[in-house]
Write an enzyme that holds these catalytic residues in place. Structure first.
Site, PDB file in Angstrom:
ATOM      1  N   TYR A 189      -3.163  -2.345  10.167  1.00  0.00           N
ATOM      2  CA  TYR A 189      -3.095  -2.662   8.661  1.00  0.00           C
ATOM      3  C   TYR A 189      -1.785  -2.483   8.058  1.00  0.00           C
ATOM      4  CZ  TYR A 189      -4.342  -2.167   3.597  1.00  0.00           C
ATOM      5  OH  TYR A 189      -4.444  -2.195   2.272  1.00  0.00           O
ATOM      6  N   SER A 192       0.841  -1.252   0.013  1.00  0.00           N
ATOM      7  CA  SER A 192       0.042  -0.048  -0.040  1.00  0.00           C
ATOM      8  C   SER A 192       0.982   1.494   0.146  1.00  0.00           C
ATOM      9  CB  SER A 192      -0.760   0.052   1.174  1.00  0.00           C
ATOM     10  OG  SER A 192      -1.493   1.341   1.315  1.00  0.00           O
TER      11      SER A 192
HETATM   12  N1  NAP Z   1      -8.638  -0.776  -1.766  1.00  0.00           N
HETATM   13  C1  NAP Z   1      -7.629   0.098  -2.009  1.00  0.00           C
HETATM   14  O1  NAP Z   1      -7.782   1.381  -1.892  1.00  0.00           O
HETATM   15  C2  NAP Z   1      -6.223  -0.561  -1.525  1.00  0.00           C
HETATM   16  C3  NAP Z   1      -5.217   0.432  -1.437  1.00  0.00           C
HETATM   17  C4  NAP Z   1      -3.820   0.020  -1.291  1.00  0.00           C
HETATM   18  C5  NAP Z   1      -3.608  -1.525  -1.191  1.00  0.00           C
HETATM   19  N2  NAP Z   1      -4.773  -2.377  -1.245  1.00  0.00           N
HETATM   20  C6  NAP Z   1      -4.607  -3.582  -1.395  1.00  0.00           C
HETATM   21  O2  NAP Z   1      -5.078  -4.382  -2.707  1.00  0.00           O
HETATM   22  C7  NAP Z   1      -5.391  -5.755  -2.398  1.00  0.00           C
HETATM   23  C8  NAP Z   1      -6.401  -5.915  -2.950  1.00  0.00           C
HETATM   24  O3  NAP Z   1      -7.641  -5.405  -2.235  1.00  0.00           O
HETATM   25  P1  NAP Z   1      -9.148  -4.782  -2.958  1.00  0.00           P
HETATM   26  O4  NAP Z   1      -9.064  -3.348  -2.840  1.00  0.00           O
HETATM   27  O5  NAP Z   1      -9.303  -5.436  -4.073  1.00  0.00           O
HETATM   28  O6  NAP Z   1     -10.024  -5.478  -1.732  1.00  0.00           O
HETATM   29  P2  NAP Z   1     -11.264  -6.529  -1.771  1.00  0.00           P
HETATM   30  O7  NAP Z   1     -12.017  -6.184  -2.990  1.00  0.00           O
HETATM   31  O8  NAP Z   1     -11.798  -6.442  -0.461  1.00  0.00           O
HETATM   32  O9  NAP Z   1     -10.267  -7.793  -1.819  1.00  0.00           O
HETATM   33  C9  NAP Z   1      -9.618  -8.406  -1.079  1.00  0.00           C
HETATM   34  C10 NAP Z   1      -9.322  -9.921  -1.161  1.00  0.00           C
HETATM   35  O10 NAP Z   1      -8.752 -10.532  -0.289  1.00  0.00           O
HETATM   36  C11 NAP Z   1      -9.264 -11.743  -0.001  1.00  0.00           C
HETATM   37  N3  NAP Z   1      -9.127 -12.075   1.524  1.00  0.00           N
HETATM   38  C12 NAP Z   1      -9.285 -11.349   2.705  1.00  0.00           C
HETATM   39  N4  NAP Z   1      -9.051 -11.955   3.870  1.00  0.00           N
HETATM   40  C13 NAP Z   1      -8.668 -13.411   3.344  1.00  0.00           C
HETATM   41  C14 NAP Z   1      -8.125 -14.378   4.121  1.00  0.00           C
HETATM   42  N5  NAP Z   1      -8.025 -14.464   5.231  1.00  0.00           N
HETATM   43  N6  NAP Z   1      -7.640 -15.259   3.318  1.00  0.00           N
HETATM   44  C15 NAP Z   1      -7.519 -15.328   1.963  1.00  0.00           C
HETATM   45  N7  NAP Z   1      -8.178 -14.408   1.166  1.00  0.00           N
HETATM   46  C16 NAP Z   1      -8.570 -13.250   1.922  1.00  0.00           C
HETATM   47  C17 NAP Z   1     -10.775 -11.513  -0.176  1.00  0.00           C
HETATM   48  O11 NAP Z   1     -11.518 -12.682  -0.581  1.00  0.00           O
HETATM   49  P3  NAP Z   1     -12.550 -13.394   0.683  1.00  0.00           P
HETATM   50  O12 NAP Z   1     -13.074 -12.292   1.668  1.00  0.00           O
HETATM   51  O13 NAP Z   1     -13.667 -14.228  -0.246  1.00  0.00           O
HETATM   52  O14 NAP Z   1     -11.467 -14.375   1.397  1.00  0.00           O
HETATM   53  C18 NAP Z   1     -10.750 -10.580  -1.268  1.00  0.00           C
HETATM   54  O15 NAP Z   1     -10.792 -11.416  -2.387  1.00  0.00           O
HETATM   55  C19 NAP Z   1      -5.166  -5.922  -0.777  1.00  0.00           C
HETATM   56  O16 NAP Z   1      -3.915  -6.405  -0.581  1.00  0.00           O
HETATM   57  C20 NAP Z   1      -5.252  -4.436  -0.339  1.00  0.00           C
HETATM   58  O17 NAP Z   1      -4.451  -4.383   0.886  1.00  0.00           O
HETATM   59  C21 NAP Z   1      -5.920  -2.029  -1.456  1.00  0.00           C
END
Ligand code: NAP
Length: 317
Positions: A184, A170
């Site tokens: 986080y 991030s």
């Molecule tokens: N959204 C943002 O603004 C942002 C910014 C910077 C970085 N990121 C990073 O980008 C990545 C993708 O996030 P996103 O924004 O696409 O969020 P998201 O839509 O909530 O997707 C997160 C994914 O992680 C999976 N996950 C959560 N807990 C898990 C566990 N215990 N074991 C296995 N899988 C798990 C979820 O699937 P299930 O719930 O089905 O397990 C989901 O498929 C993450 O690493 C996040 O930290 C996001």
């Protein structure tokens, strides 16, 4: 980018990492390759699985929400792609080991590993003091789980002649402080720092590592409140930033605006802390965070680490 307003384009040029727009280049990088995408049931991970499969990758999709994962994999196959769904809870060490063993048994190798799964938590530390499990789930999914998965797959990557690992870190880790996001950000930063050391050790075996410091992604992770209103990538655009990491294999990627921030951040750390502290004092909890916390404290089974709308059946293995 077609159809976007100029101000949206400018915003993306500053707050988002670069995207790969050349599908031929993506196909050249992933056609016939085994690509593991964790967190492939929603958001950036789902969009990445779809994009890479559309360009010939054999996509290994992992997450907890079985029905959703199966649905996305079936849609990819119906469109002519190759996708395999594996339930995985990164918080469960045995499940991680079993997943890695099954992937190697079923596919023989891993060419690209995308550490995409993650969970955010924006909550006052005084509330987390009532919920030590916040700490455990954050460490499991964002730090220990991906670390364990890397360890389980690295020897096969080395023996297979090399691979590429993409870590979705991030851009927030580059801020001097992140009130309410302490667990986080600490876990994301900790895993990334560990992986940066792994990168030095593994490159002699042809294993390269990209740290992708993502900006705001408009996923369910940040679906409410003021965060959702800030400019960012859609999951489909974010998938193209992951594709850029795969086709170009840079050591690091980050939003262009953060490059300037990094240069200035040493000098700006103290004033930034003042600004963030004032902002935090005024922002408070989001409505979704209030609801998730209230439900978790009432023991009604809501996911306490979710500020969003996680749904569906979940499985540990
Ligand atoms: N959204 C943002 O603004 C942002 C910014 C910077 C970085 N990121 C990073 O980008 C990545 C993708 O996030 P996103 O924004 O696409 O969020 P998201 O839509 O909530 O997707 C997160 C994914 O992680 C999976 N996950 C959560 N807990 C898990 C566990 N215990 N074991 C296995 N899988 C798990 C979820 O699937 P299930 O719930 O089905 O397990 C989901 O498929 C993450 O690493 C996040 O930290 C996001």
């Amino acid at each position: 980018m077609n159809g976007m307003r100029l101000d949206e384009r400018l915003a993306l040029a500053v707050v988002g990492p670069p995207m790969e727009h050349d599908d031929a280049r993506i196909r050249k990088a992933v056609d016939g390759k085994v690509v593991v995408v964790t967190g492939a049931s929603f958001g950036q991970g789902e969009a990445t699985a779809r994009l890479l499969a559309a360009n010939g990758a054999i996509v290994v999709m992992a997450a907890r929400t079985r029905p959703r994962l199966a649905e996305v994999a079936a849609e990819i196959r119906a469109a002519g792609g190759r996708a395999h769904a594996y339930p995985l809870d990164l918080v469960n060490p045995d499940a991680v080991d079993r997943f890695a063993a099954r992937v190697l048994d079923d596919h023989g190798r891993v060419d690209v590993l995308i550490h995409n799964a993650g969970k955010s938590l924006r909550r006052s530390v005084f509330r987390s003091a009532l919920r030590p499990q916040d700490m455990e789930s954050m460490v499991g999914v964002n730090f220990l789980g991906p670390m364990r998965l890397t360890l389980a797959l690295l020897p096969a990557m080395r023996d297979g002649g090399g691979a590429h690992i993409v870590n979705i870190a991030s851009a927030g880790v580059q801020m001097p402080t992140a009130p309410r996001w302490g667990f986080y950000i600490a876990c994301k930063d900790g895993f990334d720092r560990w992986l940066r050391s792994v990168a030095m050790e593994s490159k002699r075996y042809g294993i390269t590592v990209t740290s992708l410091y993502a900006g705001h992604i408009k996923s369910r992770m940040v679906a409410t409140g003021w965060v959702a209103m800030s400019p960012g990538h859609t999951p489909e655009q974010a998938a193209r930033t992951v594709a850029y990491a795969i086709t170009r294999r840079p050591r690091t990627m980050q939003p262009r605006g953060f490059t300037a921030l990094n240069v200035a951040r040493t000098a700006l750390a103290a004033p930034l802390e003042v600004v963030l502290s004032i902002f935090d004092g005024r922002a408070g909890e989001t409505a979704a965070s209030e609801a998730a916390f209230a439900a978790a404290m009432a023991g009604r089974g809501a996911d306490p680490a979710s500020g969003g709308t996680a749904t569906g059946d979940r499985a540990d293995s």
